[in-house]
Structures are given as structure tokens and as C-alpha cells.
Design a protein around this motif. Structure first.
Motif, PDB file in Angstrom:
ATOM      1  N   GLU A 119     -77.754  23.972  38.767  1.00 57.50           N
ATOM      2  CA  GLU A 119     -77.890  22.553  38.411  1.00 57.50           C
ATOM      3  C   GLU A 119     -79.290  22.249  37.892  1.00 57.50           C
ATOM      4  O   GLU A 119     -79.461  21.573  36.868  1.00 57.50           O
ATOM      5  N   ARG A 120     -80.302  22.772  38.561  1.00 58.31           N
ATOM      6  CA  ARG A 120     -81.684  22.513  38.138  1.00 58.31           C
ATOM      7  C   ARG A 120     -81.976  23.153  36.782  1.00 58.31           C
ATOM      8  O   ARG A 120     -82.626  22.546  35.919  1.00 58.31           O
ATOM      9  N   ARG A 121     -81.503  24.379  36.589  1.00 56.35           N
ATOM     10  CA  ARG A 121     -81.774  25.070  35.327  1.00 56.35           C
ATOM     11  C   ARG A 121     -81.090  24.378  34.151  1.00 56.35           C
ATOM     12  O   ARG A 121     -81.672  24.242  33.067  1.00 56.35           O
ATOM     13  N   LEU A 122     -79.854  23.932  34.343  1.00 57.47           N
ATOM     14  CA  LEU A 122     -79.132  23.269  33.259  1.00 57.47           C
ATOM     15  C   LEU A 122     -79.752  21.920  32.932  1.00 57.47           C
ATOM     16  O   LEU A 122     -79.850  21.533  31.763  1.00 57.47           O
ATOM     17  N   ARG A 123     -80.157  21.193  33.961  1.00 59.15           N
ATOM     18  CA  ARG A 123     -80.796  19.898  33.715  1.00 59.15           C
ATOM     19  C   ARG A 123     -82.091  20.089  32.925  1.00 59.15           C
ATOM     20  O   ARG A 123     -82.353  19.361  31.958  1.00 59.15           O
ATOM     21  N   ALA A 124     -82.885  21.066  33.311  1.00 62.17           N
ATOM     22  CA  ALA A 124     -84.145  21.315  32.614  1.00 62.17           C
ATOM     23  C   ALA A 124     -83.898  21.769  31.177  1.00 62.17           C
ATOM     24  O   ALA A 124     -84.600  21.357  30.248  1.00 62.17           O
ATOM     25  N   ALA A 125     -82.883  22.606  30.974  1.00 63.17           N
ATOM     26  CA  ALA A 125     -82.578  23.098  29.632  1.00 63.17           C
ATOM     27  C   ALA A 125     -82.121  21.963  28.722  1.00 63.17           C
ATOM     28  O   ALA A 125     -82.483  21.918  27.539  1.00 63.17           O
ATOM     29  N   ALA A 126     -81.319  21.043  29.259  1.00 67.89           N
ATOM     30  CA  ALA A 126     -80.870  19.901  28.458  1.00 67.89           C
ATOM     31  C   ALA A 126     -82.055  19.040  28.040  1.00 67.89           C
ATOM     32  O   ALA A 126     -82.126  18.565  26.900  1.00 67.89           O
ATOM     33  N   ALA A 127     -83.002  18.852  28.951  1.00 67.20           N
ATOM     34  CA  ALA A 127     -84.183  18.044  28.637  1.00 67.20           C
ATOM     35  C   ALA A 127     -85.044  18.726  27.581  1.00 67.20           C
ATOM     36  O   ALA A 127     -85.530  18.081  26.643  1.00 67.20           O
ATOM     37  N   ARG A 128     -85.213  20.035  27.717  1.00 63.92           N
ATOM     38  CA  ARG A 128     -86.035  20.766  26.741  1.00 63.92           C
ATOM     39  C   ARG A 128     -85.405  20.748  25.357  1.00 63.92           C
ATOM     40  O   ARG A 128     -86.086  20.572  24.347  1.00 63.92           O
ATOM     41  N   GLY A 129     -84.095  20.958  25.304  1.00 66.84           N
ATOM     42  CA  GLY A 129     -83.423  21.069  24.016  1.00 66.84           C
ATOM     43  C   GLY A 129     -83.021  19.744  23.405  1.00 66.84           C
ATOM     44  O   GLY A 129     -82.564  19.700  22.260  1.00 66.84           O
ATOM     45  N   GLY A 130     -83.156  18.657  24.169  1.00 67.97           N
ATOM     46  CA  GLY A 130     -82.753  17.355  23.659  1.00 67.97           C
ATOM     47  C   GLY A 130     -81.251  17.213  23.529  1.00 67.97           C
ATOM     48  O   GLY A 130     -80.757  16.432  22.712  1.00 67.97           O
ATOM     49  N   HIS A 131     -80.512  17.967  24.352  1.00 68.91           N
ATOM     50  CA  HIS A 131     -79.053  17.927  24.297  1.00 68.91           C
ATOM     51  C   HIS A 131     -78.489  17.365  25.599  1.00 68.91           C
ATOM     52  O   HIS A 131     -79.222  17.124  26.561  1.00 68.91           O
ATOM     53  N   THR A 132     -77.179  17.160  25.611  1.00 68.96           N
ATOM     54  CA  THR A 132     -76.520  16.507  26.744  1.00 68.96           C
ATOM     55  C   THR A 132     -75.526  17.443  27.408  1.00 68.96           C
ATOM     56  O   THR A 132     -74.796  18.165  26.731  1.00 68.96           O
ATOM     57  N   LEU A 133     -75.511  17.413  28.727  1.00 65.30           N
ATOM     58  CA  LEU A 133     -74.512  18.137  29.511  1.00 65.30           C
ATOM     59  C   LEU A 133     -73.463  17.133  29.960  1.00 65.30           C
ATOM     60  O   LEU A 133     -73.765  16.191  30.688  1.00 65.30           O
ATOM     61  N   TYR A 134     -72.230  17.314  29.503  1.00 68.18           N
ATOM     62  CA  TYR A 134     -71.135  16.414  29.843  1.00 68.18           C
ATOM     63  C   TYR A 134     -70.272  17.024  30.940  1.00 68.18           C
ATOM     64  O   TYR A 134     -70.000  18.228  30.926  1.00 68.18           O
ATOM     65  N   VAL A 135     -69.838  16.190  31.878  1.00 67.76           N
ATOM     66  CA  VAL A 135     -68.895  16.612  32.909  1.00 67.76           C
ATOM     67  C   VAL A 135     -67.653  15.736  32.783  1.00 67.76           C
ATOM     68  O   VAL A 135     -67.695  14.552  33.118  1.00 67.76           O
ATOM     69  N   PRO A 136     -66.540  16.268  32.281  1.00 71.98           N
ATOM     70  CA  PRO A 136     -65.327  15.455  32.138  1.00 71.98           C
ATOM     71  C   PRO A 136     -64.732  15.119  33.500  1.00 71.98           C
ATOM     72  O   PRO A 136     -64.842  15.900  34.445  1.00 71.98           O
ATOM     73  N   ARG A 137     -64.105  13.962  33.604  1.00 75.16           N
ATOM     74  CA  ARG A 137     -63.527  13.561  34.891  1.00 75.16           C
ATOM     75  C   ARG A 137     -62.246  14.317  35.207  1.00 75.16           C
ATOM     76  O   ARG A 137     -61.839  14.401  36.358  1.00 75.16           O
ATOM     77  N   GLY A 138     -61.581  14.866  34.187  1.00 79.38           N
ATOM     78  CA  GLY A 138     -60.391  15.677  34.432  1.00 79.38           C
ATOM     79  C   GLY A 138     -59.328  14.931  35.208  1.00 79.38           C
ATOM     80  O   GLY A 138     -58.949  13.815  34.861  1.00 79.38           O
ATOM     81  N   ALA A 139     -58.871  15.546  36.307  1.00 70.62           N
ATOM     82  CA  ALA A 139     -57.774  14.977  37.090  1.00 70.62           C
ATOM     83  C   ALA A 139     -58.255  14.003  38.157  1.00 70.62           C
ATOM     84  O   ALA A 139     -57.469  13.604  39.018  1.00 70.62           O
ATOM     85  N   LEU A 140     -59.522  13.627  38.126  1.00 70.33           N
ATOM     86  CA  LEU A 140     -60.058  12.732  39.156  1.00 70.33           C
ATOM     87  C   LEU A 140     -59.774  11.282  38.791  1.00 70.33           C
ATOM     88  O   LEU A 140     -60.514  10.653  38.037  1.00 70.33           O
ATOM     89  N   TRP A 141     -58.697  10.751  39.321  1.00 71.42           N
ATOM     90  CA  TRP A 141     -58.367   9.346  39.108  1.00 71.42           C
ATOM     91  C   TRP A 141     -59.399   8.474  39.823  1.00 71.42           C
ATOM     92  O   TRP A 141     -59.858   8.788  40.911  1.00 71.42           O
ATOM     93  N   GLY A 142     -59.756   7.360  39.198  1.00 70.51           N
ATOM     94  CA  GLY A 142     -60.698   6.442  39.821  1.00 70.51           C
ATOM     95  C   GLY A 142     -62.142   6.877  39.718  1.00 70.51           C
ATOM     96  O   GLY A 142     -63.003   6.350  40.430  1.00 70.51           O
TER      97      GLY A 142
END
Length: 263
Positions: A107-130
């Protein structure tokens, strides 16, 4: 001369049932939505023989040359753990295996990489209703606890390690037995393909996170009311059956996942 709208190029990691569906949809409907298929990559290259050669990506190190804008992972958490940082240096990443975020270092590495690269990490809600309601309550500070209960047919679980014998024993017993009830974080690496909806709940509720969200998991029994549930059913409900003895329990201790993930 009128400028043509820019097409957003999408890459797919994984070519199982979901990966094949996404590829099919991108090839048939993508152009009308301003999307095009950039490439498909899988850990089993032989599975891609039906695709045109120019869509098969043999090595993820070639990703920068594809012009991809968004990479959608539907393979396995280990793929993101190994390649996620490099991908976020060149493109946005949609994480189809959010159980990968149960590992704090990932989690920490991906967050830092997104900040460095100026890109976004998306997490789809999938089957999570509500999911949106959970996120709003967490943001407002009114969500005090969250339990996600999941039940599936035993054949639908892809358990790892010591989970498989316990799952088989619970099924053979003919009784409804809870295999796990406790913090979500330690469950994710045991059944990483099956609790992604639970992981999405932890991301939607960062004040609780993977340590604060409670996971309850048991196999269905044929001929019971449980067997009529959707095979990926999740629910927030009280009154679960007893937990099977010997199943690992881990007390909360790690800090919750920080807020800010895009849902």
C-alpha cells in the motif's frame, strides 16, 4: 478542421474469465466510448494465442512503448505487488485485486509511486453494494464498525496454505461452520481471489481500514438456505454461527489504511 477526440488506450493484466470479458467489451464497444485496447498481458502467454500478435504483451518492461493510459489488473495480487510501482510511473492503474493492499508495504509503495508519477490508483467497488454509503459514513465519522459476511460454494473458494484442509473438513461435516471471523487483514493473503469485495470495504472506510473491518467467512451447504445466495454474496448482518476451532485470529494492531484512494 475539427479536432478528433483523443482515444484512451487501456491495457489488461490477466486473461481469465474477467480478463476475457473486458477484452471482448473493449474490442466491440470501446471505440464508441473513446477507448481502445492497447495490450493484454498474462502470466500464461500461451493463453493469448487467439489474440492478434500486436495485442499480446510478452514483457511488462515494454509497457512504456504501448502508449497506454490506463492499466486494469484482473490477475492476482502478486502481479500488482511486483509490477504496480513501475506501471504507476507510466499510467493510471485500476486494481482488480485490492486484497493486495492488505500488505502495508505494498500500500505504501503504490501510494508513493502514484504520487511520483502523477497517476491515479483506482479501486473499483465491484460486488460491494452500498460502497458509497460506507464511504460517506466513514468520512463523516459516523461509521463505528463494519462487518462483511461472505458465503460461497466451497468449489468457488481458491484457498491457499492451510485453508484448503479446513475448508474441505467444514464441507464434509455437513454443518454450517464459520471458517473465519476477525480482522480482514490476515484473511486477505489466505483467500486473495475471494475477498476483494471485503477489501473494497476497507478502502471505502479508511478510518477502519483492513484492521478495523471485520470479516466473516463460511462455505455454503447444498440444500440449505445459504446455497441460494449469490456465489459472491456479501452482507452486513448479525447472528453468525460459531467459529471453527483452530482458525487463526489476529488482533488489530497495524495502523488503518490512509484515506485518499479513488473509488
Amino acid at each position: 478542421m475539427e479536432e478528433q477526440p483523443r482515444t484512451r488506450r487501456v491495457g489488461i493484466l490477466g486473461y481469465g474469465e474477467l480478463g476475457q470479458f473486458l477484452v471482448s467489451q473493449l474490442m466491440s464497444l470501446g471505440p464508441s466510448l473513446g477507448l481502445s485496447l492497447a495490450f493484454v498481458w498474462t502470466r500464461r502467454p500461451e493463453a493469448l494465442q487467439e489474440l492478434p500478435p500486436d495485442l499480446r504483451l510478452a514483457d511488462l518492461r515494454q509497457l512504456p512503448s504501448t502508449g497506454v493510459a490506463l492499466v486494469v489488473e484482473v490477475a492476482h495480487p502478486c502481479v500488482v505487488q511486483e509490477h504496480g510501482e513501475d506501471i504507476l510511473g507510466h499510467a493510471d492503474l485500476m486494481l482488480g485485486s485490492p486484497t493486495a493492499l492488505a500488505d502495508g508495504d505494498t500500500e505504501r509503495r503504490l501510494r508513493a509511486a502514484a504520487a511520483r508519477g502523477g497517476h491515479t490508483l483506482y479501486v473499483p467497488r465491484g460486488a460491494l453494494w452500498g460502497c458509497e454509503d460506507i464511504a460517506r459514513m466513514d468520512s463523516a465519522g459516523t461509521l463505528q464498525a463494519l462487518t462483511v459476511t461472505m458465503t460461497k460454494a466451497p468449489g468457488s473458494f481458491r484457498a491457499q496454505g492451510g485453508c484448503s484442509p479446513r475448508l474441505a473438513a467444514a464441507w464434509a461435516s455437513g454443518t454450517r461452520t464459520v471458517l473465519y471471523r476477525g480482522p480482514l487483514r490476515p484473511l486477505c493473503p489466505l483467500v486473495p481471489n475471494n475477498v476483494n469485495a471485503m477489501a473494497a470495504a476497507a478502502v471505502a472506510a479508511p478510518r477502519l481500514g483492513f484492521d478495523g473491518v471485520t470479516a466473516c467467512w463460511w462455505p455454503t451447504q447444498v440444500g440449505t438456505r445459504d446455497s441460494a445466495w449469490h456465489r459472491g454474496g456479501t452482507a452486513v448482518a448479525p447472528g453468525s454461527p460459531p467459529v471453527a476451532p483452530g482458525w487463526p485470529h489476529v488482533s488489530p494492531g497495524s495502523p488503518p489504511v490512509a484515506p485518499g484512494w479513488r473509488l
